[in-house]
Design a protein around this motif. Structure first.
Motif, mmCIF file in Angstrom:
data_model
loop_
_atom_site.group_PDB
_atom_site.id
_atom_site.type_symbol
_atom_site.label_atom_id
_atom_site.label_comp_id
_atom_site.label_asym_id
_atom_site.label_seq_id
_atom_site.Cartn_x
_atom_site.Cartn_y
_atom_site.Cartn_z
ATOM 1 N N MET A 59 -8.588 -10.942 -2.598
ATOM 2 C CA MET A 59 -7.602 -11.162 -3.637
ATOM 3 C C MET A 59 -6.780 -12.417 -3.113
ATOM 4 O O MET A 59 -6.385 -13.212 -4.111
ATOM 5 C CB MET A 59 -6.749 -9.976 -4.438
ATOM 6 C CG MET A 59 -7.814 -9.016 -4.911
ATOM 7 S SD MET A 59 -8.297 -9.787 -6.537
ATOM 8 C CE MET A 59 -6.806 -9.824 -7.498
ATOM 9 N N ASN A 60 -6.517 -12.432 -2.045
ATOM 10 C CA ASN A 60 -5.597 -13.545 -1.262
ATOM 11 C C ASN A 60 -4.310 -13.553 -2.035
ATOM 12 O O ASN A 60 -3.595 -14.431 -2.288
ATOM 13 C CB ASN A 60 -6.110 -14.856 -1.459
ATOM 14 C CG ASN A 60 -5.657 -15.819 -0.454
ATOM 15 O OD1 ASN A 60 -4.813 -15.331 0.419
ATOM 16 N ND2 ASN A 60 -5.822 -17.058 -0.908
ATOM 17 N N ARG A 61 -3.748 -12.569 -2.447
ATOM 18 C CA ARG A 61 -2.400 -12.238 -3.189
ATOM 19 C C ARG A 61 -1.191 -11.912 -2.251
ATOM 20 O O ARG A 61 -0.174 -12.581 -2.600
ATOM 21 C CB ARG A 61 -2.494 -11.272 -4.214
ATOM 22 C CG ARG A 61 -1.367 -11.123 -5.413
ATOM 23 C CD ARG A 61 -1.445 -12.383 -6.280
ATOM 24 N NE ARG A 61 -2.436 -12.424 -7.140
ATOM 25 C CZ ARG A 61 -3.139 -11.554 -8.237
ATOM 26 N NH1 ARG A 61 -2.108 -10.742 -8.682
ATOM 27 N NH2 ARG A 61 -4.133 -11.957 -8.669
ATOM 28 N N VAL A 62 -1.606 -11.147 -1.374
ATOM 29 C CA VAL A 62 -0.434 -10.817 -0.587
ATOM 30 C C VAL A 62 -0.722 -10.812 0.818
ATOM 31 O O VAL A 62 -1.981 -11.256 1.337
ATOM 32 C CB VAL A 62 -0.195 -9.355 -0.657
ATOM 33 C CG1 VAL A 62 0.465 -8.904 -2.057
ATOM 34 C CG2 VAL A 62 -1.064 -8.300 -0.188
ATOM 35 N N VAL A 63 0.162 -11.024 1.841
ATOM 36 C CA VAL A 63 0.058 -11.069 3.419
ATOM 37 C C VAL A 63 -0.307 -9.803 3.600
ATOM 38 O O VAL A 63 0.613 -8.876 3.840
ATOM 39 C CB VAL A 63 1.009 -11.719 4.060
ATOM 40 C CG1 VAL A 63 0.644 -11.716 5.603
ATOM 41 C CG2 VAL A 63 1.356 -13.199 3.652
ATOM 42 N N LEU A 64 -1.645 -9.077 3.728
ATOM 43 C CA LEU A 64 -1.773 -7.966 4.068
ATOM 44 C C LEU A 64 -2.044 -7.792 5.746
ATOM 45 O O LEU A 64 -2.517 -8.329 6.355
ATOM 46 C CB LEU A 64 -3.105 -7.192 3.485
ATOM 47 C CG LEU A 64 -3.427 -5.835 3.661
ATOM 48 C CD1 LEU A 64 -2.495 -4.965 3.007
ATOM 49 C CD2 LEU A 64 -4.701 -5.520 3.172
ATOM 50 N N ILE A 65 -1.186 -6.761 6.067
ATOM 51 C CA ILE A 65 -1.198 -6.371 7.448
ATOM 52 C C ILE A 65 -1.651 -5.196 8.095
ATOM 53 O O ILE A 65 -0.761 -3.854 7.504
ATOM 54 C CB ILE A 65 0.368 -6.653 8.163
ATOM 55 C CG1 ILE A 65 0.573 -8.029 7.667
ATOM 56 C CG2 ILE A 65 0.237 -6.648 9.781
ATOM 57 C CD1 ILE A 65 2.137 -8.615 8.049
ATOM 58 N N ASP A 66 -2.479 -4.830 8.555
ATOM 59 C CA ASP A 66 -2.928 -3.491 9.165
ATOM 60 C C ASP A 66 -2.096 -2.903 10.270
ATOM 61 O O ASP A 66 -1.860 -3.612 11.203
ATOM 62 C CB ASP A 66 -4.265 -3.442 9.450
ATOM 63 C CG ASP A 66 -5.155 -2.191 9.915
ATOM 64 O OD1 ASP A 66 -4.102 -0.962 9.622
ATOM 65 O OD2 ASP A 66 -6.332 -2.307 10.066
ATOM 66 N N VAL A 67 -1.710 -1.533 10.052
ATOM 67 C CA VAL A 67 -0.487 -1.150 11.167
ATOM 68 C C VAL A 67 -1.156 -0.926 12.324
ATOM 69 O O VAL A 67 -0.623 -0.962 13.353
ATOM 70 C CB VAL A 67 0.162 0.112 10.491
ATOM 71 C CG1 VAL A 67 0.876 -0.032 9.410
ATOM 72 C CG2 VAL A 67 -0.969 1.285 10.275
ATOM 73 N N ASP A 68 -2.633 -0.874 12.128
ATOM 74 C CA ASP A 68 -3.253 -0.641 13.440
ATOM 75 C C ASP A 68 -3.397 -1.827 14.368
ATOM 76 O O ASP A 68 -3.933 -1.901 15.620
ATOM 77 C CB ASP A 68 -4.830 -0.251 13.043
ATOM 78 C CG ASP A 68 -5.491 0.346 14.202
ATOM 79 O OD1 ASP A 68 -4.967 1.269 14.945
ATOM 80 O OD2 ASP A 68 -6.729 0.004 14.777
ATOM 81 N N SER A 69 -2.874 -3.190 13.946
ATOM 82 C CA SER A 69 -3.067 -4.240 14.713
ATOM 83 C C SER A 69 -1.864 -4.520 15.158
ATOM 84 O O SER A 69 -1.711 -5.660 15.937
ATOM 85 C CB SER A 69 -3.461 -5.395 13.621
ATOM 86 O OG SER A 69 -2.409 -5.561 12.530
ATOM 87 N N ASN A 70 -0.746 -3.787 14.719
ATOM 88 C CA ASN A 70 0.632 -3.990 15.362
ATOM 89 C C ASN A 70 0.965 -3.077 16.281
ATOM 90 O O ASN A 70 0.882 -1.782 16.310
ATOM 91 C CB ASN A 70 1.485 -3.932 14.153
ATOM 92 C CG ASN A 70 2.896 -4.335 14.572
ATOM 93 O OD1 ASN A 70 3.824 -3.451 15.466
ATOM 94 N ND2 ASN A 70 3.204 -5.432 14.425
#
Length: 286
Positions: A59-70
């Motif tokens: 959808m490219n609506r939000v900056v989605l960040i996976d907690v698993d990547s942090n």
């Protein structure tokens, strides 16, 4: 324990400047690990979570960040698994806020199964059934922004030779369902900047100040409002609806007027601000 907490603190301090919105105005949203009963296979649960991530990202609506990547959040998640830290929701919320999360998406999977069926020739097969709930939380104060339950079964439950195959095929509907989920919970607001074409004092097409930078896609639907002053309080009054006909640039799209062309034209002549807000797509909507 102290080393883990120290490492987590260092990671947080290094990211204190992370903004809740990026330069395109998109909100930063973290997606957490999903909870599930012990009877649900972890691989299938992760497959569902990944499909949901894919659907939201497309959808490219939000900056989605996976907690698993942090790494900071992964460390904090391991800390919470210790008996002394179980249920430490406050620490989790503080971590998300510090890392710049505007919202946190949490998931709870309630059911994933392949239901055994038999075809007209007596041959067995399985039909997928998946149920889960997504919650959107403001980590700064713990308030619930929205919640939505999903159930993919019946017409949306795909078939397979094994229960696992049927479940995996059914997960594609979870990805598709994210279109309406995003449109409902992460609305975009903009304005009509110019009427492009008219017919008999009715606006037919208009330009809006939203484009690819905000994730606008062809077919996106908007509701058109004007501001009304009611007893000294501003409120919005719906006067029309739009469908995106063509995305022209990062900040411009051409829309067809599906409803309220006369009202939109009148408001334009009166030089009133025309506010547009995204809405979810339905088969019955204009």
């Amino acid at each position: 324990m102290k080393k883990i907490l120290l490492l987590f603190s260092i990671c947080l301090i290094s990211m204190l400047g992370y903004a809740q919105t990026n330069e395109d105005g998109k909100e930063s949203v973290y997606i957490d690990y999903f909870s599930r009963p012990g009877s649900i296979n972890n691989i299938l649960a992760e497959a569902l979570r990944n499909k949901i991530i894919e659907g939201i990202q497309e959808m490219n609506r939000v900056v989605l960040i996976d907690v698993d990547s942090n790494e900071a959040l992964k460390t904090e998640a391991r800390r919470r698994q210790e008996a002394s830290a179980m249920g430490d929701v406050v620490a989790r919320s503080e971590a998300m806020t510090t890392l710049g999360a505007k919202y946190l998406i949490q998931g709870n999977i309630t059911s994933m199964q392949g239901i055994k069926k038999t075809d007209s020739k007596g041959k067995p097969y399985y039909k997928g059934s998946v149920s889960y709930t997504l919650k959107i939380v403001d980590p700064s104060n713990g308030t619930l922004k929205g919640t939505q339950a999903f159930s993919h079964e019946g017409l949306t439950g795909s078939i397979g030779d094994t229960p696992e195959e049927a479940i995996i095929k059914t997960l594609d509907y979870a990805k598709i369902s994210m279109d309406d989920f995003v449109n409902e919970n992460f609305k975009i607001q903009g304005t009509i900047v110019q009427v492009e074409s008219t017919k008999k004092d009715k606006a037919q097409t208009v330009y809006v100040d939203l484009g690819t930078k905000r994730g606008i896609q062809k077919g996106q639907k908007f509701t058109v409002y004007i501001e009304m002053d009611i007893a000294g309080e501003l409120s919005l009054k719906e006067i029309g609806r739009l469908n995106v006909k063509e995305v022209l640039s990062g900040t411009r799209s051409l829309c067809s007027v599906s409803k309220g062309g006369e009202e939109i034209m009148r408001a334009t002549k009166e030089e009133r601000k025309l506010i547009i807000i995204s809405r979810k797509d339905t088969f019955l909507s204009l």
